[in-house]
Design an enzyme around this catalytic site. Sequence first.
Site, mmCIF file in Angstrom:
data_model
loop_
_atom_site.group_PDB
_atom_site.id
_atom_site.type_symbol
_atom_site.label_atom_id
_atom_site.label_comp_id
_atom_site.label_asym_id
_atom_site.label_seq_id
_atom_site.Cartn_x
_atom_site.Cartn_y
_atom_site.Cartn_z
ATOM 1 N N CYS A 273 -12.185 40.358 31.332
ATOM 2 C CA CYS A 273 -11.605 39.289 32.153
ATOM 3 C C CYS A 273 -10.105 39.099 32.013
ATOM 4 O O CYS A 273 -9.393 39.060 33.019
ATOM 5 C CB CYS A 273 -12.278 37.966 31.814
ATOM 6 S SG CYS A 273 -13.945 37.893 32.451
ATOM 7 N N LYS A 276 -7.532 41.653 33.539
ATOM 8 C CA LYS A 276 -7.815 41.779 34.968
ATOM 9 C C LYS A 276 -7.391 40.512 35.714
ATOM 10 O O LYS A 276 -6.737 40.563 36.754
ATOM 11 C CB LYS A 276 -9.323 42.022 35.140
ATOM 12 C CG LYS A 276 -9.777 42.140 36.562
ATOM 13 C CD LYS A 276 -11.286 42.214 36.649
ATOM 14 C CE LYS A 276 -11.889 40.826 36.650
ATOM 15 N NZ LYS A 276 -13.328 40.793 36.891
#
Length: 463
Positions: A273, A276
């Site tokens: 996570c 990104k």
Amino acid sequence: MANILCIGAGHVGGPTMAVIAKNCPQHRVVVVDVDAARVAAWQSDRLPIYEPGLDEIIHCTRGKNLFFSTEINRHIAEADIIFVSVNTPTKSFGQGAGKAADLQYWELAARQILENATTPKIVVEKSTVPVRTAEAMECILNSESGNGLHFDVVSNPEFMAEGTAIRDLEEPDRVLIGGPETPSGQKAVQAIVDIHARWVPRERIITTNLWSGELSKLAANAFLAQRISSINAISALCERTEADVNEVAHAVGLDGRIGPRFLRASVGFGGSCFKKDILNLVYLCEYYGLYEVATYWEQVVAMNEYQQQRFVSNMVYAMFNTVAHKRIALFGAAFKANTSDTRESPALVVCRALLDERADVVITDPYALENARFDLGEMAGQVTFEPDPYAAARDAHAIAILTEWSHFVDLDYAAIYESMVKPAFIFDGRNLLDRARLHEIGFNVYAIGKPPLTHFATTAPIR
Ligand code: UDX
Ligand code: ADP
């Protein structure tokens, strides 16, 4: 009773739906995926992901009101509420490559919904998506190719962290539901509120407009990652000044405005996570011409890359400027403890860098070796994967602690030391172990954000 469907049986879809099924026995919950092997694993005794507490929940819901299937089209037709939890990786091609989110899986899922729906549906964005994705989804879903059915799109971002997913889902700090301000949009929001209100205190369920819902998720992850980059930046300074990063973090965290959590200096953050989502945020800012804002957030990722690279440089420098053909044992492959996930794991970054230095790398991890082998791709052929940490360390010049598994805390480090090549080194990338004790045993100890403890007459300051 509602028919709930989740498209995507991954780290988010699987655990989230299991917790909904457990707390809403009146609803029927189906999780579908294109990946037949993954679905088969969810139906078996060996679940596709390791997550504390997950087995128990799956055991008591699966086959009762929780089902896993590959029959996507049929289940779309039957569903009232569809959570979309497909992967949204960073785009690797074309416009925005390396930063923007790749929404092809999302769009495919939306088109699949449109093709197979025979009744109106609520579509819930569960995967983290860029702001205003819902708008695009609404356009596709309510386009003329539909048979006049109405779809409401709401955002319900997932804030759980891997390794603590079940606890986070059972007792969330908040549940966020963003939806359009139209009457039917608000009805859709209420339906998702009602599901969560079965087990989450009502004051922790907050509703926002759609765009705030989408942006809050990106912002939350950016803030969390920023804290880690901030303490990691300070850790570099600690190593130069003989300050101790744990003491600094403790002192800083006692300020109620800052708070003590998420200030553990480390070899860097990983996981699917943080990087990104920040790059996604950066891309959005650039798209809207907010270049200074984009540069600000980009630094959080740059600092993380610096920290990982710095860790490897310190290892090479400490080991007399060469690690070529030296056996180095990496303790941990997962991006954090209590998960088998190795996506963006700093352990694999360190592994690749050491292979570039021609080291003989051996990796040990209680749950993540299979994923590590997969994620390393072609490089996996140069690595030894060893489930037993004692065997991994035997004949090694150095150990690097890269994941904070509790399994590594209580090992017999005196025995490990005996089995290693001397001088023996430990590089603790998680500040997991007792440095003084290791030093006493004979190790040369280098821990993040702390002065080195060595047996050399002079220890050159680490670069
Ligand atoms: C994160 C967010 O926490 C979660 O809310 C969101 O839904 C998904 O992204 P996750 O990536 O699963 O969750 O794990 P997290 O606990 O946030 O850890 C991320 C990385 O940061 C790990 O590599 C971890 O080791 C590292 N970390 C965390 C630190 O280095 N120091 C800390 O103090 C905390
Ligand atoms: P996350 O960590 O966000 O849950 P994962 O990659 O673990 O991401 O899971 C996403 C899942 O979504 C994968 O198992 C993938 O096969 C599945 N998926 C992607 N696109 C589709 C689709 N159109 N229909 C069904 N499943 C899909």
